[in-house]
Each structure stands twice: as structure tokens, then as C-alpha cells.
Design a protein around this motif. Structure first.
Motif, short mmCIF file in Angstrom:
data_model
loop_
_atom_site.label_atom_id
_atom_site.label_comp_id
_atom_site.label_asym_id
_atom_site.label_seq_id
_atom_site.Cartn_x
_atom_site.Cartn_y
_atom_site.Cartn_z
N ALA A 210 0.82 -1.22 0.00
CA ALA A 210 0.00 0.00 0.00
C ALA A 210 0.85 1.27 0.00
O ALA A 210 0.41 2.32 -0.47
N VAL A 211 2.09 1.19 0.53
CA VAL A 211 2.94 2.39 0.54
C VAL A 211 3.93 2.36 -0.61
O VAL A 211 4.86 3.18 -0.66
N GLY A 212 3.78 1.39 -1.51
CA GLY A 212 4.62 1.37 -2.71
C GLY A 212 5.84 0.47 -2.60
O GLY A 212 6.70 0.49 -3.48
N LEU A 213 5.94 -0.30 -1.52
CA LEU A 213 7.06 -1.25 -1.41
C LEU A 213 6.70 -2.53 -2.14
O LEU A 213 5.52 -2.87 -2.27
N VAL A 214 7.73 -3.27 -2.56
CA VAL A 214 7.49 -4.53 -3.26
C VAL A 214 8.06 -5.67 -2.41
O VAL A 214 9.29 -5.86 -2.37
N PRO A 215 7.20 -6.40 -1.68
CA PRO A 215 7.73 -7.50 -0.85
C PRO A 215 8.43 -8.54 -1.72
O PRO A 215 7.90 -8.95 -2.75
N VAL A 216 9.65 -8.93 -1.30
CA VAL A 216 10.41 -9.91 -2.10
C VAL A 216 10.69 -11.17 -1.30
O VAL A 216 11.04 -12.20 -1.86
N HIS A 217 10.46 -11.11 0.00
CA HIS A 217 10.90 -12.22 0.84
C HIS A 217 10.14 -12.12 2.17
O HIS A 217 10.35 -11.17 2.92
N ILE A 218 9.24 -13.07 2.41
CA ILE A 218 8.51 -13.06 3.68
C ILE A 218 8.71 -14.43 4.31
O ILE A 218 8.48 -15.45 3.66
N ARG A 219 9.18 -14.45 5.54
CA ARG A 219 9.61 -15.73 6.11
C ARG A 219 9.26 -15.82 7.58
O ARG A 219 9.43 -14.87 8.34
#
Ligand SMILES: C[S@@+](CC[C@H](N)C(=O)[O-])C[C@H]1O[C@@H](n2cnc3c(N)ncnc32)[C@H](O)[C@@H]1O
Length: 240
Positions: A210-219
Motif C-alpha cells: 500500500a505504501v509502494g514497497l514490493v515485498p520480495v521475501h517473507i519468512r
């Protein structure tokens, strides 16, 4: 009245009250796992040579110190509203001989006192849960990080699964008791409430988007007792 209700969340006052014993309680309550969780988060920053790194909600500077030790050419700035936590952090920096490479500043994660794209990466470990406006923190972390740089958030979670049940008992019953006993402060009761109030990982990843970040890795770490979220700041200006 508990400390949690007596002070405004996000002001740092609650942490001023527990600063002296914070590291000790952390180590015992997490059974020493907090260090390996921080290491995983630092790894996720994917730092290059001579990186400028912002440690948001630095507290007693464990993350800032670990970054400076691991990357000899990194320059680290830590920011936190709790002056007592920063004082402890400054003493630790001095003992580690890192005063010149890590700067600690008082400040609020919701209004970071830095220009846009001042850092190559930004990290927030166990801090965003304590700030009233999480999206504002994510937006600020994105703003001060350069295009293509990483924003990493490490946060406690509700442990899942069968073994997670034991971990939940530990977090909700043993830790508040331990914290009250070791630091004579009721703030640790707030810990289990704030973990329960933190959004599920999927929802938090949406807040990042929503703030324009691009999640690349969630662990998930240790049965979901902690979660690691790594995102990239988009390269294109329009997405910022
Ligand atoms: C659980 S401690 C985490 C400290 C450290 N990052 C670590 O890994 O141990 C949470 C920190 O968040 C800080 N904090 C609370 N409100 C804040 C705000 N509005 N902006 C920045 N930091 C804040 C507290 O003062 C405290 O030092």
C-alpha cells in the motif's frame, strides 16, 4: 494502572522505564533466539559495499551494532524516541569501539528527519508493533531508502502449529511474568497484547504494498514466533 496505559504508545516513555534490563529480558525471554532472528533480518538487507543503513526503533542498538560488526565499511544511523534506550546503546557502541561508525539519534519513525533516498537500506526490528501508525512508518522507511534498496521489518508473531502452542504459552504467560520480575515494570504485559494486535503476515505484506514497497521475501522464524518481511523500493519514479 499498567505502564502501557499510562504512557502514549510510540513516545518511547514505556521503553525508558525498562531500558536498563531490556537486553537481559530479551535474551532470556527469547531463549537467545533474538540474536539469530536479527542476523537473518540483516542478511535480508542484501547490503553492498559502503552501505548507508538506517536502523529504525534502534533501542539499545543491537541491530546497528551487528550491522557495523558484520560490514566493516557500512555506516549506520539508529533512531529511537527513548533516550534511555539510546543511552544504553551508546554505552554498548563505546565498549565495542564502534562510536565513529554508528550514530544514534532521538526521533520518531513516523516522521524521519532525513531527506528522501538518504540510505541504501532501512531496517526495523521488533519496533513497528509499538508505533501507532504502522503505514506511516513503512512510508517513511520507503521515502528515505534509495530506489532499488531494501526495507526490512522483523517482528514478533503468534506462533503457529502444535509446537507453536507451547511457544504461545511462553509468550503470553511466562514472558510477562519474567519481564515483571526482572525489570520490575508491568510493560511486559503489553507485549502479549501488542503481538496479538499485530496483523497477520499476509495483511502486513499488503500494508507494505500500500505504501509502494514490493515485498520480495517473507519468512516465518521459529514456528512463527518471529516474521521477517523484506521489500524493495521500486526503481521507477512513478511507483514512488
Ligand atoms: C522492542 S524495542 C526494539 C529495539 C531494537 N530494535 C531491538 O532489536 O532490540 C522497540 C523500540 O521501539 C521504539 N519506539 C517506540 N515508538 C517509536 C517511534 N514512534 N519511533 C521509533 N521508535 C519507536 C521504542 O522506544 C523501543 O526502543
Amino acid at each position: 494502572m499498567s505502564t502501557a496505559t499510562a504512557v502514549r504508545p510510540g513516545s518511547g516513555a514505556m521503553f525508558d522505564a525498562i531500558a536498563e534490563r531490556y537486553d537481559l529480558v530479551n535474551r532470556i525471554a527469547s531463549l537467545g533466539l533474538d540474536r539469530s532472528w536479527r542476523r537473518a533480518a540483516i542478511q535480508a538487507l542484501a547490503l553492498g559495499t559502503g552501505a548507508r543503513v538506517l536502523d529504525v526503533a534502534t533501542g539499545t542498538a543491537d541491530v546497528a551494532i551487528a550491522i557495523a560488526r558484520r560490514y566493516a565499511d557500512a555506516r549506520v544511523v539508529g533512531i529511537d524516541p527513548s533516550v534511555r534506550m539510546l543511552e544504553r546503546g551508546a554505552r554498548k557502541l563505546h565498549r565495542a569501539g564502534l562510536d565513529g561508525r554508528v550514530e544514534l539519534l532521538p526521533g520518531d519513525a513516523m516522521a524521519l528527519p532525513f531527506d528522501a533516498e538518504s540510505f541504501d537500506a532501512a531496517i526495523c526490528a521488533f519496533g513497528i508493533r509499538n508505533v501507532p501508525d504502522r503505514e506511516a512508518v513503512l512510508r517513511e522507511m520507503r521515502r528515505v531508502t534509495r530506489r532499488g534498496g531494501r526495507v526490512v521489518v522483523l517482528e514478533l508473531g503468534e506462533p503457529r502449529g502444535a509446537l507453536g502452542r507451547i511457544a504461545r504459552l511462553h509468550v503470553h504467560h511466562v514472558v510477562p511474568w519474567l519481564g515483571a520480575w526482572l525489570s520490575s515494570a508491568p510493560a511486559y504485559r503489553y507485549l502479549s497484547r501488542s503481538i496479538a494486535a499485530f496483523p497477520p503476515p499476509e495483511r502486513f505484506a499488503e500494508q507494505m504494498r500500500a505504501v509502494g514497497l514490493v515485498p520480495v521475501h517473507i519468512r516465518s522464524l521459529t514456528f512463527g514466533a518471529a516474521w521477517l518481511f523484506a521489500a524493495e523500493c521500486p526503481l521507477d519514479v512513478a511507483a514512488r
